[in-house]
Design a protein around this motif. Structure first.
Motif, mmCIF file in Angstrom:
data_model
loop_
_atom_site.group_PDB
_atom_site.id
_atom_site.type_symbol
_atom_site.label_atom_id
_atom_site.label_comp_id
_atom_site.label_asym_id
_atom_site.label_seq_id
_atom_site.Cartn_x
_atom_site.Cartn_y
_atom_site.Cartn_z
ATOM 1 N N TYR A 53 0.892 -1.127 0.277
ATOM 2 C CA TYR A 53 0.049 0.009 0.113
ATOM 3 C C TYR A 53 1.019 1.370 0.039
ATOM 4 O O TYR A 53 0.679 2.219 -0.810
ATOM 5 C CB TYR A 53 -0.833 -0.149 1.257
ATOM 6 C CG TYR A 53 -1.842 1.173 1.304
ATOM 7 C CD1 TYR A 53 -3.065 1.304 0.536
ATOM 8 C CD2 TYR A 53 -1.389 2.046 2.357
ATOM 9 C CE1 TYR A 53 -3.614 2.464 0.755
ATOM 10 C CE2 TYR A 53 -2.188 3.494 2.541
ATOM 11 C CZ TYR A 53 -3.378 3.267 1.803
ATOM 12 O OH TYR A 53 -4.363 4.485 1.950
ATOM 13 N N LEU A 54 1.884 1.130 0.912
ATOM 14 C CA LEU A 54 2.972 2.275 1.028
ATOM 15 C C LEU A 54 3.577 2.955 -0.196
ATOM 16 O O LEU A 54 3.861 3.922 -0.396
ATOM 17 C CB LEU A 54 3.652 2.409 2.408
ATOM 18 C CG LEU A 54 2.808 2.425 3.659
ATOM 19 C CD1 LEU A 54 3.840 2.240 4.809
ATOM 20 C CD2 LEU A 54 1.996 3.652 3.771
ATOM 21 N N ILE A 55 3.992 1.448 -0.946
ATOM 22 C CA ILE A 55 4.748 1.684 -2.191
ATOM 23 C C ILE A 55 4.094 2.739 -3.138
ATOM 24 O O ILE A 55 4.571 3.543 -3.746
ATOM 25 C CB ILE A 55 5.058 0.488 -2.583
ATOM 26 C CG1 ILE A 55 6.522 -0.009 -1.960
ATOM 27 C CG2 ILE A 55 5.991 0.624 -3.969
ATOM 28 C CD1 ILE A 55 6.908 -1.735 -2.022
ATOM 29 N N THR A 56 2.935 2.108 -3.431
ATOM 30 C CA THR A 56 2.048 2.891 -4.697
ATOM 31 C C THR A 56 1.689 4.105 -3.928
ATOM 32 O O THR A 56 1.722 5.197 -4.780
ATOM 33 C CB THR A 56 0.876 1.968 -5.126
ATOM 34 O OG1 THR A 56 0.237 1.395 -3.925
ATOM 35 C CG2 THR A 56 1.404 0.781 -5.812
ATOM 36 N N LEU A 57 1.274 4.209 -2.737
ATOM 37 C CA LEU A 57 0.847 5.593 -2.341
ATOM 38 C C LEU A 57 1.710 6.750 -2.358
ATOM 39 O O LEU A 57 1.733 7.677 -2.915
ATOM 40 C CB LEU A 57 0.151 5.350 -0.918
ATOM 41 C CG LEU A 57 -0.201 6.701 -0.202
ATOM 42 C CD1 LEU A 57 -1.470 7.122 -0.741
ATOM 43 C CD2 LEU A 57 -0.182 6.418 1.356
ATOM 44 N N GLY A 58 3.164 6.078 -1.607
ATOM 45 C CA GLY A 58 4.142 7.267 -1.688
ATOM 46 C C GLY A 58 4.872 7.449 -3.077
ATOM 47 O O GLY A 58 5.307 8.707 -3.366
ATOM 48 N N SER A 59 4.842 6.336 -4.136
ATOM 49 C CA SER A 59 5.493 6.690 -5.209
ATOM 50 C C SER A 59 4.798 7.588 -6.424
ATOM 51 O O SER A 59 5.223 8.241 -7.194
ATOM 52 C CB SER A 59 6.186 5.645 -6.000
ATOM 53 O OG SER A 59 4.922 4.736 -6.056
#
Length: 461
Positions: A53-59
């Motif tokens: 979740y955080l990978i796509t959210l942050g990137s």
């Protein structure tokens, strides 16, 4: 609709939109043991459920900020909310760990559309003192999402199923979509091209590095499955920075970092939100897997932090507007660091009052002093016409800090969850918070008008 009522509606929409995106970064923490009990996979699956979740959210937050400016905040919010509801249902219905991780990645894409659009909506609808108050409220509630998540997630996990942790998102999303109906969409008159090359490099870089950091615990650094993604990720991140320096329309204008408070504030953000993400994960996992608490009770342990954020963040934001953010950004993380050291008293058998209460109170008070002044220092350092991209950069860095910190967790402190594991993790979090405090004390400068006002007041005493 009167301007006051419209502005109030904008604020509610902005808070709800960002709250649901941030909530899903923390609500899942208490459900992780239940997820792996049913779907298997242990700590690596737990890390991936959080980090996918955080990978796509942050990137993708930076790209989402550009889309918001181009096509209008209301339109992008609406697309993001619908996508978030659909992917939340996919998470709740996932039959295997792999399907859940893929659905979480898709959920992060939708979440990325919500965060920069929500704050940009506030910046465009509010001015002057009301804008500062609105930012304070937005910051308070979105920050509270980090710690209210474990309580809500615990209740849903214990009394229904871990699947409801995701399905429940449909309720606030539906409410926000209804509130969006009267708001007008205002796309940009001029539409510069999107930096798609930068978006691909950033996403590929983050995914490669995080994959390697998590999977090295299973395969070791010498395995091609680990070092190849690591090399590709590092090269892609270097390429991303180079791209931002030379692109005509960069996703993340490097010129923003020439401003002292913006640069220093974002360094402090990385340290503070890395500590916040790690602590939110390790405390609730330990309380369930070692201390034997239920998901609900482990979430209740952090309730004082939520109460402090909701009740005090706006007040400290107003004080920072009067006296400047520097010392609030210094003292706040320092109190949190002391709170983390205090929380090392947690052991089995667990006693909330003697082992946890002093630490969580310091944690909550310190975060209340930190979040609104930090946001104000960063956004206040940049011209108002670039506040949208400045917000997107800051939010992207905070999410990336969290995902990298969680990915590094196994490599730094190991994967065996016990008393020593918790103690080492809390020391790491305290060190990160201390880094944020020192960075703020040395680097942040109060705005000239505030410094001048404080000097004049001192001279007249």
């Amino acid at each position: 609709m009167a301007d006051t009522a419209l502005n109030r509606r904008v604020l509610v929409v902005a808070i709800l939109s960002a709250f649901v995106a941030f909530l899903d970064g923390s609500i899942v923490n208490v459900a992780l043991p239940a997820i792996t009990t049913e779907l298997g996979g242990g700590l690596p699956v737990q890390q991936w459920v959080v980090d996918a979740y955080l990978i796509t959210l942050g990137s993708l937050i930076l790209l989402a900020g550009s889309l918001s400016d181009l096509f209008g905040r209301v339109a992008i919010l609406r697309i993001g909310l619908i996508g978030f509801a659909v992917t939340s249902l996919a998470c709740g219905l996932a039959p295997t760990a792999d399907v859940l991780i893929a659905a979480r990645a898709a959920q992060g894409i939708a979440g990325a559309l919500l965060v920069p659009s929500s704050l940009a909506l506030i910046m465009s609808a509010h001015r002057g003192a009301t804008q500062a108050r609105a930012i304070g409220l937005w910051t308070a509630w979105t920050s509270a999402a980090f710690v209210v998540g474990p309580l809500l997630g615990g209740l849903l996990t214990d009394f229904a199923s871990w699947r409801w942790v995701f399905v429940i998102n449909v309720v606030p999303v539906a409410l926000t979509l209804v509130l969006l109906v009267p708001l007008r969409n205002e796309p940009a008159v001029q539409r510069p091209p999107l930096d798609l090359v930068g978006a691909v490099l950033g996403a590929l870089g983050l995914a490669g590095v995080v994959f390697a950091l998590i999977e090295q615990a299973n395969y070791g650094w010498s395995a091609a499955l680990v070092w190849v993604p690591l090399v590709v990720g590092v090269v892609s991140l270097v390429g991303f920075v180079v791209r931002q320096a030379v692109a005509q329309h960069p996703m993340m204008p490097l010129s923003l970092f020439r401003n002292r408070n913006f640069a220093v504030g974002n360094i402090a953000t990385v340290a503070i939100y890395a500590a916040l993400s790690v602590s939110g994960l390790v405390i609730v996992v330990y309380l369930q897997q070692v201390a034997g608490l239920s998901a609900t009770v482990s979430g209740l342990v952090m309730l004082p932090v939520t109460l402090c954020l909701v009740l005090l963040s706006s007040r400290f934001g107003a004080l920072a507007g009067r006296f400047g953010p520097r010392w609030f950004m210094t003292l706040g993380p320092l109190l949190v660091a002391i709170g983390f050291v205090s929380l090392r008293s947690i052991e089995t058998p667990f006693d909330f009052v003697s082992q946890a209460l002093p630490g969580v109170v310091l944690f909550g008070l310190g975060m209340s002093m930190t979040v609104a002044p930090l946001t104000s220092a960063i956004l206040g350092a940049i011209d108002s016409e670039r506040s949208g991209i400045a917000s997107a950069v800051n939010n992207a860095l905070s999410r990336v800090a969290g995902l990298v910190a969680i990915a590094l967790l196994g490599a730094v402190i190991g994967t065996l969850v016990d008393d020593a594991w918790l103690d080492n993790a809390l020391l790491l979090c305290a060190a990160l918070m201390l880094t944020g405090a020192i960075t703020s004390a040395v680097g942040i400068r109060n705005p000239p008008r505030i410094a001048a006002a404080n000097s004049s007041a001192h001279d007249t005493e």
